[in-house]
Structures are given as C-alpha cells and as structure tokens.
Design a protein around this motif. Structure first.
Motif, PDB file in Angstrom:
ATOM      1  N   ALA A  13       0.836  -1.207   0.000  1.00  0.00           N
ATOM      2  CA  ALA A  13       0.000   0.000   0.000  1.00  0.00           C
ATOM      3  C   ALA A  13       0.867   1.253   0.000  1.00  0.00           C
ATOM      4  CB  ALA A  13      -0.944  -0.005   1.193  1.00  0.00           C
ATOM      5  N   ALA A  14       1.943   1.249   0.776  1.00  0.00           N
ATOM      6  CA  ALA A  14       2.821   2.415   0.839  1.00  0.00           C
ATOM      7  C   ALA A  14       3.421   2.714  -0.535  1.00  0.00           C
ATOM      8  CB  ALA A  14       3.921   2.193   1.872  1.00  0.00           C
ATOM      9  N   ILE A  31       7.396  14.921  -0.606  1.00  0.00           N
ATOM     10  CA  ILE A  31       7.398  13.489  -0.280  1.00  0.00           C
ATOM     11  C   ILE A  31       8.547  13.164   0.663  1.00  0.00           C
ATOM     12  CG2 ILE A  31       7.595  11.155  -1.230  1.00  0.00           C
ATOM     13  CD1 ILE A  31       6.320  12.280  -3.827  1.00  0.00           C
ATOM     14  N   CYS A  32       9.714  13.738   0.401  1.00  0.00           N
ATOM     15  CA  CYS A  32      10.870  13.520   1.290  1.00  0.00           C
ATOM     16  C   CYS A  32      10.580  14.014   2.704  1.00  0.00           C
ATOM     17  CB  CYS A  32      12.107  14.211   0.730  1.00  0.00           C
ATOM     18  SG  CYS A  32      12.787  13.418  -0.732  1.00  0.00           S
ATOM     19  N   ARG A  33       9.959  15.185   2.800  1.00  0.00           N
ATOM     20  CA  ARG A  33       9.602  15.706   4.127  1.00  0.00           C
ATOM     21  C   ARG A  33       8.675  14.748   4.857  1.00  0.00           C
ATOM     22  NH1 ARG A  33       9.618  20.593   1.420  1.00  0.00           N
ATOM     23  NH2 ARG A  33       7.384  20.529   1.023  1.00  0.00           N
ATOM     24  N   ARG A  34       7.697  14.197   4.151  1.00  0.00           N
ATOM     25  CA  ARG A  34       6.766  13.247   4.774  1.00  0.00           C
ATOM     26  C   ARG A  34       7.522  12.027   5.284  1.00  0.00           C
ATOM     27  NH1 ARG A  34       3.722  15.461   7.174  1.00  0.00           N
ATOM     28  NH2 ARG A  34       2.982  13.424   7.759  1.00  0.00           N
ATOM     29  N   ILE A  35       8.455  11.514   4.491  1.00  0.00           N
ATOM     30  CA  ILE A  35       9.223  10.332   4.890  1.00  0.00           C
ATOM     31  C   ILE A  35      10.089  10.647   6.112  1.00  0.00           C
ATOM     32  CG2 ILE A  35      11.055   8.733   4.171  1.00  0.00           C
ATOM     33  CD1 ILE A  35       9.852   8.903   1.317  1.00  0.00           C
ATOM     34  N   ALA A  54      16.084   8.254   5.838  1.00  0.00           N
ATOM     35  CA  ALA A  54      15.202   9.293   5.306  1.00  0.00           C
ATOM     36  C   ALA A  54      15.993  10.538   4.891  1.00  0.00           C
ATOM     37  CB  ALA A  54      14.135   9.653   6.337  1.00  0.00           C
ATOM     38  N   ASN A  55      16.949  10.930   5.706  1.00  0.00           N
ATOM     39  CA  ASN A  55      17.767  12.100   5.361  1.00  0.00           C
ATOM     40  C   ASN A  55      18.644  11.840   4.144  1.00  0.00           C
ATOM     41  OD1 ASN A  55      17.207  14.331   7.099  1.00  0.00           O
ATOM     42  ND2 ASN A  55      17.964  13.082   8.781  1.00  0.00           N
ATOM     43  N   GLU A  56      19.209  10.664   4.048  1.00  0.00           N
ATOM     44  CA  GLU A  56      20.012  10.318   2.873  1.00  0.00           C
ATOM     45  C   GLU A  56      19.138  10.237   1.629  1.00  0.00           C
ATOM     46  OE1 GLU A  56      23.318  10.196   2.537  1.00  0.00           O
ATOM     47  OE2 GLU A  56      23.361  10.906   4.605  1.00  0.00           O
ATOM     48  N   CYS A  57      17.903   9.788   1.808  1.00  0.00           N
ATOM     49  CA  CYS A  57      16.946   9.749   0.701  1.00  0.00           C
ATOM     50  C   CYS A  57      16.734  11.159   0.165  1.00  0.00           C
ATOM     51  CB  CYS A  57      15.633   9.148   1.184  1.00  0.00           C
ATOM     52  SG  CYS A  57      14.278   9.292   0.013  1.00  0.00           S
ATOM     53  N   ARG A  58      16.510  12.110   1.053  1.00  0.00           N
ATOM     54  CA  ARG A  58      16.296  13.497   0.636  1.00  0.00           C
ATOM     55  C   ARG A  58      17.492  14.022  -0.137  1.00  0.00           C
ATOM     56  NH1 ARG A  58      18.658  17.672   1.329  1.00  0.00           N
ATOM     57  NH2 ARG A  58      19.719  16.859   3.148  1.00  0.00           N
ATOM     58  N   ALA A  59      18.688  13.770   0.377  1.00  0.00           N
ATOM     59  CA  ALA A  59      19.895  14.253  -0.291  1.00  0.00           C
ATOM     60  C   ALA A  59      20.050  13.619  -1.673  1.00  0.00           C
ATOM     61  CB  ALA A  59      21.119  13.960   0.569  1.00  0.00           C
ATOM     62  N   ALA A  60      19.789  12.332  -1.771  1.00  0.00           N
ATOM     63  CA  ALA A  60      19.926  11.636  -3.050  1.00  0.00           C
ATOM     64  C   ALA A  60      18.862  12.091  -4.048  1.00  0.00           C
ATOM     65  CB  ALA A  60      19.846  10.127  -2.834  1.00  0.00           C
ATOM     66  N   GLU A  68      14.645   9.083 -11.803  1.00  0.00           N
ATOM     67  CA  GLU A  68      15.291   8.083 -10.944  1.00  0.00           C
ATOM     68  C   GLU A  68      14.948   8.247  -9.468  1.00  0.00           C
ATOM     69  OE1 GLU A  68      16.861   9.875 -13.225  1.00  0.00           O
ATOM     70  OE2 GLU A  68      17.634   8.439 -14.682  1.00  0.00           O
ATOM     71  N   ALA A  69      14.459   9.411  -9.074  1.00  0.00           N
ATOM     72  CA  ALA A  69      14.122   9.647  -7.672  1.00  0.00           C
ATOM     73  C   ALA A  69      13.089   8.653  -7.171  1.00  0.00           C
ATOM     74  CB  ALA A  69      13.602  11.075  -7.489  1.00  0.00           C
ATOM     75  N   ARG A  70      12.261   8.139  -8.061  1.00  0.00           N
ATOM     76  CA  ARG A  70      11.231   7.191  -7.643  1.00  0.00           C
ATOM     77  C   ARG A  70      11.849   5.930  -7.034  1.00  0.00           C
ATOM     78  NH1 ARG A  70      11.530   3.587 -11.631  1.00  0.00           N
ATOM     79  NH2 ARG A  70      12.167   4.312 -13.669  1.00  0.00           N
ATOM     80  N   ILE A  71      13.023   5.534  -7.540  1.00  0.00           N
ATOM     81  CA  ILE A  71      13.700   4.347  -7.020  1.00  0.00           C
ATOM     82  C   ILE A  71      14.200   4.619  -5.606  1.00  0.00           C
ATOM     83  CG2 ILE A  71      15.656   2.781  -7.357  1.00  0.00           C
ATOM     84  CD1 ILE A  71      15.406   3.515 -10.394  1.00  0.00           C
ATOM     85  N   ILE A  72      14.811   5.756  -5.412  1.00  0.00           N
ATOM     86  CA  ILE A  72      15.347   6.145  -4.101  1.00  0.00           C
ATOM     87  C   ILE A  72      14.219   6.272  -3.083  1.00  0.00           C
ATOM     88  CG2 ILE A  72      16.618   7.934  -2.864  1.00  0.00           C
ATOM     89  CD1 ILE A  72      17.875   8.568  -5.739  1.00  0.00           C
ATOM     90  N   LEU A  73      13.139   6.938  -3.476  1.00  0.00           N
ATOM     91  CA  LEU A  73      11.991   7.088  -2.585  1.00  0.00           C
ATOM     92  C   LEU A  73      11.401   5.731  -2.217  1.00  0.00           C
ATOM     93  CD1 LEU A  73      10.349  10.139  -4.343  1.00  0.00           C
ATOM     94  CD2 LEU A  73      11.267  10.136  -2.014  1.00  0.00           C
ATOM     95  N   SER A  74      11.312   4.850  -3.185  1.00  0.00           N
ATOM     96  CA  SER A  74      10.772   3.507  -2.931  1.00  0.00           C
ATOM     97  C   SER A  74      11.631   2.755  -1.930  1.00  0.00           C
ATOM     98  CB  SER A  74      10.686   2.704  -4.228  1.00  0.00           C
ATOM     99  OG  SER A  74       9.787   3.303  -5.113  1.00  0.00           O
ATOM    100  N   GLN A  75      12.941   2.862  -2.063  1.00  0.00           N
ATOM    101  CA  GLN A  75      13.829   2.172  -1.129  1.00  0.00           C
ATOM    102  C   GLN A  75      13.637   2.696   0.292  1.00  0.00           C
ATOM    103  OE1 GLN A  75      17.551   2.942  -3.142  1.00  0.00           O
ATOM    104  NE2 GLN A  75      17.633   0.850  -3.897  1.00  0.00           N
ATOM    105  N   ALA A  76      13.493   4.001   0.436  1.00  0.00           N
ATOM    106  CA  ALA A  76      13.291   4.571   1.774  1.00  0.00           C
ATOM    107  C   ALA A  76      11.954   4.144   2.351  1.00  0.00           C
ATOM    108  CB  ALA A  76      13.389   6.089   1.718  1.00  0.00           C
ATOM    109  N   VAL A  77      10.923   4.121   1.534  1.00  0.00           N
ATOM    110  CA  VAL A  77       9.600   3.708   2.011  1.00  0.00           C
ATOM    111  C   VAL A  77       9.622   2.241   2.426  1.00  0.00           C
ATOM    112  CG1 VAL A  77       7.225   3.269   1.246  1.00  0.00           C
ATOM    113  CG2 VAL A  77       8.304   5.459   0.747  1.00  0.00           C
ATOM    114  N   ILE A  78      10.281   1.410   1.664  1.00  0.00           N
ATOM    115  CA  ILE A  78      10.355  -0.022   2.011  1.00  0.00           C
ATOM    116  C   ILE A  78      11.126  -0.218   3.309  1.00  0.00           C
ATOM    117  CG2 ILE A  78      11.360  -2.226   1.310  1.00  0.00           C
ATOM    118  CD1 ILE A  78      10.633  -1.376  -1.605  1.00  0.00           C
ATOM    119  N   TYR A  79      12.189   0.566   3.517  1.00  0.00           N
ATOM    120  CA  TYR A  79      12.968   0.435   4.750  1.00  0.00           C
ATOM    121  C   TYR A  79      12.085   0.694   5.952  1.00  0.00           C
ATOM    122  CZ  TYR A  79      16.561   0.810   8.277  1.00  0.00           C
ATOM    123  OH  TYR A  79      17.313   0.620   9.400  1.00  0.00           O
TER     124      TYR A  79
END
Length: 79
Positions: A13-14, A31-35, A54-60, A68-79
């Motif tokens: 769902a996430a 989205i990064c702020r929410r994470i 989450a902070n590294e996600c924002r920087a990346a 490509e940001a969608r991949i990084i965001l997905s990894q942070a959400v899964i974590y």
C-alpha cells in the motif's frame, strides 16, 4: 493514506500511494519531508537508522531528480 500505510507496515500500500503521488506530480521534496517526519515521529527510537535513511533519501533525491528519484523514494519507504 500514504502515512497510514507506512504506519501499518503495509509495504504494498505504501508503494502504491507513493506511486500515486509521483504520478500526480507531487513535489519530490514534499514526499521527502513526509518520509523524514514518519521516520522521526512514527518509527523513532524503534529504529534510529530510519531517520538517517530518510535524510540520505532526501539528499539523493535532490541530487538525482526525476525520474530516478522514484527508485530512491521507494527504497526509503520499504525500509
């Protein structure tokens, strides 16, 4: 719905709601702020590394940008 799915540890769902936000043109930094907020408030001391992820996600995301940001965001959400 995105926040509730992360709180409920519902990975499918996430990711679904993340994809909806991305397809809807939501600002990547919003989205990064929410994470980051989720990592601090909802996960907190249960896993202190979540805030670092989450902070590294924002920087990346800031460095890489679309699409490509969608991949990084997905990894942070899964974590």
């Amino acid at each position: 719905a995105f926040i509730k799915s992360v709180r409920g540890s519902d990975v499918q769902a996430a990711l679904y709601y993340l994809a909806r936000m991305l397809e809807g043109g939501e600002d990547l930094m919003f989205i990064c702020r929410r994470i980051i907020i989720l990592a601090a408030e909802d996960i907190g001391n249960a896993d202190p590394r979540a805030l670092m992820v989450a902070n590294e996600c924002r920087a990346a995301v800031e460095f890489v940008g679309h699409p490509e940001a969608r991949i990084i965001l997905s990894q942070a959400v899964i974590y």
